[in-house]
Design a protein around this motif. Structure first.
Motif, PDB file in Angstrom:
ATOM      1  N   ALA A 103      22.819  45.109  12.733  1.00 14.81           N
ATOM      2  CA  ALA A 103      21.514  45.769  12.793  1.00 14.81           C
ATOM      3  C   ALA A 103      21.426  46.721  13.985  1.00 14.81           C
ATOM      4  CB  ALA A 103      20.410  44.729  12.853  1.00 14.81           C
ATOM      5  N   GLN A 104      22.023  46.359  15.117  1.00 15.04           N
ATOM      6  CA  GLN A 104      22.002  47.211  16.298  1.00 15.04           C
ATOM      7  C   GLN A 104      22.705  48.540  16.024  1.00 15.04           C
ATOM      8  OE1 GLN A 104      20.945  47.893  19.266  1.00 15.04           O
ATOM      9  NE2 GLN A 104      22.512  49.399  19.780  1.00 15.04           N
ATOM     10  N   PHE A 105      23.838  48.514  15.339  1.00 11.26           N
ATOM     11  CA  PHE A 105      24.570  49.742  15.064  1.00 11.26           C
ATOM     12  C   PHE A 105      23.809  50.648  14.104  1.00 11.26           C
ATOM     13  CE2 PHE A 105      28.165  47.245  16.690  1.00 11.26           C
ATOM     14  CZ  PHE A 105      28.777  48.182  17.494  1.00 11.26           C
ATOM     15  N   LEU A 106      23.186  50.072  13.105  1.00  9.16           N
ATOM     16  CA  LEU A 106      22.402  50.875  12.169  1.00  9.16           C
ATOM     17  C   LEU A 106      21.251  51.572  12.887  1.00  9.16           C
ATOM     18  CD1 LEU A 106      22.347  48.408   9.149  1.00  9.16           C
ATOM     19  CD2 LEU A 106      23.584  50.587   9.285  1.00  9.16           C
ATOM     20  N   GLU A 107      20.648  50.886  13.833  1.00  8.07           N
ATOM     21  CA  GLU A 107      19.569  51.490  14.615  1.00  8.07           C
ATOM     22  C   GLU A 107      20.121  52.547  15.568  1.00  8.07           C
ATOM     23  OE1 GLU A 107      15.739  52.308  15.808  1.00  8.07           O
ATOM     24  OE2 GLU A 107      16.424  51.056  14.128  1.00  8.07           O
ATOM     25  N   ALA A 108      21.265  52.249  16.200  1.00  6.59           N
ATOM     26  CA  ALA A 108      21.851  53.171  17.173  1.00  6.59           C
ATOM     27  C   ALA A 108      22.298  54.481  16.531  1.00  6.59           C
ATOM     28  CB  ALA A 108      23.034  52.505  17.872  1.00  6.59           C
ATOM     29  N   ALA A 109      22.641  54.439  15.249  1.00  7.73           N
ATOM     30  CA  ALA A 109      23.087  55.653  14.554  1.00  7.73           C
ATOM     31  C   ALA A 109      22.013  56.732  14.553  1.00  7.73           C
ATOM     32  CB  ALA A 109      23.479  55.311  13.120  1.00  7.73           C
ATOM     33  N   LYS A 110      20.756  56.342  14.693  1.00  3.35           N
ATOM     34  CA  LYS A 110      19.654  57.296  14.635  1.00  3.35           C
ATOM     35  C   LYS A 110      19.587  58.189  15.865  1.00  3.35           C
ATOM     36  CE  LYS A 110      16.889  53.961  11.974  1.00  3.35           C
ATOM     37  NZ  LYS A 110      15.660  53.113  11.969  1.00  3.35           N
ATOM     38  N   THR A 111      20.139  57.737  16.986  1.00  2.50           N
ATOM     39  CA  THR A 111      20.021  58.495  18.230  1.00  2.50           C
ATOM     40  C   THR A 111      21.366  58.927  18.821  1.00  2.50           C
ATOM     41  OG1 THR A 111      19.951  56.401  19.470  1.00  2.50           O
ATOM     42  CG2 THR A 111      17.836  57.393  18.863  1.00  2.50           C
ATOM     43  N   SER A 112      22.480  58.482  18.251  1.00  2.00           N
ATOM     44  CA  SER A 112      23.789  58.832  18.797  1.00  2.00           C
ATOM     45  C   SER A 112      24.100  60.307  18.582  1.00  2.00           C
ATOM     46  CB  SER A 112      24.870  57.962  18.156  1.00  2.00           C
ATOM     47  OG  SER A 112      24.906  58.154  16.761  1.00  2.00           O
ATOM     48  N   LYS A 113      25.021  60.845  19.375  1.00  2.00           N
ATOM     49  CA  LYS A 113      25.319  62.276  19.377  1.00  2.00           C
ATOM     50  C   LYS A 113      26.792  62.540  19.115  1.00  2.00           C
ATOM     51  CE  LYS A 113      23.734  64.532  22.885  1.00  2.00           C
ATOM     52  NZ  LYS A 113      23.419  64.901  24.293  1.00  2.00           N
ATOM     53  N   SER A 114      27.061  63.679  18.495  1.00  2.00           N
ATOM     54  CA  SER A 114      28.431  64.119  18.256  1.00  2.00           C
ATOM     55  C   SER A 114      29.096  64.515  19.569  1.00  2.00           C
ATOM     56  CB  SER A 114      28.434  65.309  17.302  1.00  2.00           C
ATOM     57  OG  SER A 114      29.701  65.937  17.259  1.00  2.00           O
ATOM     58  N   THR A 115      30.422  64.411  19.591  1.00  2.00           N
ATOM     59  CA  THR A 115      31.173  64.859  20.768  1.00  2.00           C
ATOM     60  C   THR A 115      31.488  66.353  20.725  1.00  2.00           C
ATOM     61  OG1 THR A 115      33.303  64.307  19.766  1.00  2.00           O
ATOM     62  CG2 THR A 115      32.235  62.600  21.078  1.00  2.00           C
ATOM     63  N   LEU A 116      31.154  67.027  19.639  1.00  2.00           N
ATOM     64  CA  LEU A 116      31.366  68.465  19.595  1.00  2.00           C
ATOM     65  C   LEU A 116      30.520  69.136  20.677  1.00  2.00           C
ATOM     66  CD1 LEU A 116      31.406  69.327  15.782  1.00  2.00           C
ATOM     67  CD2 LEU A 116      33.334  69.033  17.333  1.00  2.00           C
ATOM     68  N   VAL A 117      31.112  70.076  21.390  1.00  2.00           N
ATOM     69  CA  VAL A 117      30.419  70.766  22.466  1.00  2.00           C
ATOM     70  C   VAL A 117      29.585  71.886  21.856  1.00  2.00           C
ATOM     71  CG1 VAL A 117      30.678  72.014  24.643  1.00  2.00           C
ATOM     72  CG2 VAL A 117      32.314  70.205  24.034  1.00  2.00           C
ATOM     73  N   GLU A 118      28.277  71.779  21.980  1.00  2.00           N
ATOM     74  CA  GLU A 118      27.382  72.728  21.312  1.00  2.00           C
ATOM     75  C   GLU A 118      27.670  74.164  21.742  1.00  2.00           C
ATOM     76  OE1 GLU A 118      22.590  73.562  20.625  1.00  2.00           O
ATOM     77  OE2 GLU A 118      23.253  72.014  22.046  1.00  2.00           O
ATOM     78  N   GLY A 119      27.821  75.029  20.739  1.00  2.00           N
ATOM     79  CA  GLY A 119      28.125  76.425  21.007  1.00  2.00           C
ATOM     80  C   GLY A 119      29.607  76.702  21.199  1.00  2.00           C
ATOM     81  N   PHE A 120      30.395  75.628  21.319  1.00  2.00           N
ATOM     82  CA  PHE A 120      31.840  75.735  21.540  1.00  2.00           C
ATOM     83  C   PHE A 120      32.563  74.771  20.593  1.00  2.00           C
ATOM     84  CE2 PHE A 120      29.688  76.915  25.383  1.00  2.00           C
ATOM     85  CZ  PHE A 120      30.423  77.938  25.963  1.00  2.00           C
ATOM     86  N   GLU A 121      32.065  74.674  19.350  1.00  2.00           N
ATOM     87  CA  GLU A 121      32.539  73.627  18.444  1.00  2.00           C
ATOM     88  C   GLU A 121      34.043  73.657  18.218  1.00  2.00           C
ATOM     89  OE1 GLU A 121      28.188  74.035  17.768  1.00  2.00           O
ATOM     90  OE2 GLU A 121      29.844  75.470  17.944  1.00  2.00           O
ATOM     91  N   THR A 122      34.598  74.813  17.938  1.00  2.00           N
ATOM     92  CA  THR A 122      36.034  74.884  17.665  1.00  2.00           C
ATOM     93  C   THR A 122      36.878  74.745  18.928  1.00  2.00           C
ATOM     94  OG1 THR A 122      36.055  77.308  17.797  1.00  2.00           O
ATOM     95  CG2 THR A 122      35.680  76.330  15.633  1.00  2.00           C
TER      96      THR A 122
END
Length: 431
Positions: A373-392
């Motif tokens: 249940a904790q992981f399902l809740e945490a998925a709502k606020t977790s962030k990608s490791t892609l660097v915004e504006g520098f994705e590639t």
């Protein structure tokens, strides 16, 4: 939906850094991006290869393969074959194979590699599938939309935004679940001093660069940091410095083993020899699915990171090789995965991870694994490791940052000064 185009000059330089430019040149020179798909665009029969490092994971891997291996296509003439590549060299091996015009027909990718492969032109556009399935797909599939096209879909979003812990150890020592960094370090030190085992473990070497990126992002994001503001890099911002200092302090304290790779310290956790990990839902499922482990669904606890802000997720994307010999069959397999039958089938192996649709975890699984249940809740606020504006360019950026952190761990030095050097070097390289 907002486009994720990177600045052209930055992207060109990034491709030279990662080697993907060469990959694209070879692939596009040798192949046309089409395949033997029949006169009417229908899937042809034969073998369809599916690559996923998860097939090699104890407990979880066999469940996932069992869920998909019976797929035979709309005409009952497809034989699905799994391609097993260890995670440690998965990205490099696939990039090499795709660059030579080969590789599996269908593959699971991390989002950082996915972005680079889209940019290289070696993944098949899947906009038609997105149009067909429409509202049945949830917003996690936005991760597969890149450079104005849908090139993939959410296979699994394992959330790293959580600390897992051994409830038996905590009960034995009368410990409370930590909610701050100071509490976390004190708890880890208590486990180490009282039981003589690791209070915590985590990746800390560039030899595991992809996995360490996901774990280090927990620390960076957890302290309120980021590597860019969307327009320019922010490597040396104060929050990043604080995060790296806390990370180094943890390993300098002796609570965490130096030299253990992820497979080693995860196995130790499963055997009750590590107190806490900052982990993802996929690994939690793997650990608790292994009947040989002393840690199981009942005695593994899960809680929000003991840091001020949410952490990262590992976005896994299912995509199709543009140079496949049977693109239509590959696309049909993706359609099946995204449909009710496929989603229900693979949910059993993906446990508490967010999926492409809102298919619910099995009630029996949730009852046997309260930690989920904790992981399902945490998925709502977790962030990608892609660097915004520098994705590639995310992979080379993270590599420079983590190389500096590793050097600081081994040789010491001033964190702020070292990160400032990384900032200057990346600005000079990427513009």
């Amino acid at each position: 939906m907002k486009s994720n185009h990177a600045h052209p000059s930055r992207r060109a330089r990034a491709l030279r850094i990662t080697g993907i430019a060469a990959v694209a040149a070879i692939a596009l020179a040798g192949c046309s991006g089409g395949s033997d798909s029949g006169d009417n665009g229908e899937a042809a029969g034969g073998e369809l290869t599916f690559s996923n490092w998860q097939f090699l994971e104890d407990g979880k891997g066999p469940i996932i393969w069992d869920a998909v291996k019976g797929y035979t296509g709309p005409n009952d003439d497809i034989e699905l074959t799994k391609v097993e590549i260890p995670f440690a060299n998965y990205a490099d091996k696939l990039s090499t194979e795709l660059g030579a015009g080969g590789g599996p027909d269908v593959m699971v990718l991390q989002d950082s590699q996915f972005a680079s492969l889209v940019d290289a032109g070696v993944l098949e556009p899947l906009d038609d599938i997105a149009d067909e399935l429409g509202d049945s797909l949830n917003t996690t599939n936005e991760a597969g939309f890149f450079q104005d096209g849908q090139y993939g879909f959410n296979w699994e979003r394992p959330t790293y935004n959580t600390v897992i812990y051994n409830k038996d150890i905590f009960a034995q020592l009368g410990l409370e679940v930590p909610t701050t960094f100071d509490e976390f370090l004190t708890t880890a030190e208590t486990i180490k001093s009282e039981l003589g085992i690791a209070g915590f473990a985590g990746r800390h070497q560039t030899a595991e660069i992809d996995g360490w990126t996901l774990e280090m992002a927990n620390w960076i994001y957890g302290f309120g940091g980021e590597l860019s503001d969307g327009k320019k890099l922010t490597i040396d911002k104060a929050e990043n410095v604080e995060a790296v200092e806390a990370f180094l302090k943890t390993f300098e304290s002796g609570v965490a083993p130096i030299g253990d790779d992820a497979s080693t310290f995860r196995a130790k956790f499963g055997q009750g020899q590590v107190g806490m990990l900052f982990e993802n839902s996929g690994v939690a499922t793997t650990i608790t699915s292994n009947p040989d482990n002393v840690v199981n669904g009942e005695n593994m606890g899960a809680a929000p990171l003991p840091l001020a802000n949410p952490g990262s997720n590992s976005q896994l994307i299912i995509a199709v090789n543009a140079n496949s010999d049977n693109v239509e069959a590959a696309k049909d397999f993706v359609r099946w995965i995204l449909g009710d039958e496929g989603q229900t089938a693979i949910r059993a192996g993906l446990g508490a991870s967010a999926m492409a649709t809102d298919v619910e975890p099995d009630a029996e699984f949730m009852a046997a694994n309260p930690w989920a249940a904790q992981f399902l809740e945490a998925a709502k606020t977790s962030k990608s490791t892609l660097v915004e504006g520098f994705e590639t360019e995310s992979k080379p950026i993270w590599r420079e940052v983590l190389t500096a952190v590793e050097d600081l761990r081994v040789n010491g030095g001033d964190v702020k000064s070292r990160l400032a050097e990384v900032q200057q070097a990346l600005e000079a390289e990427l513009g």
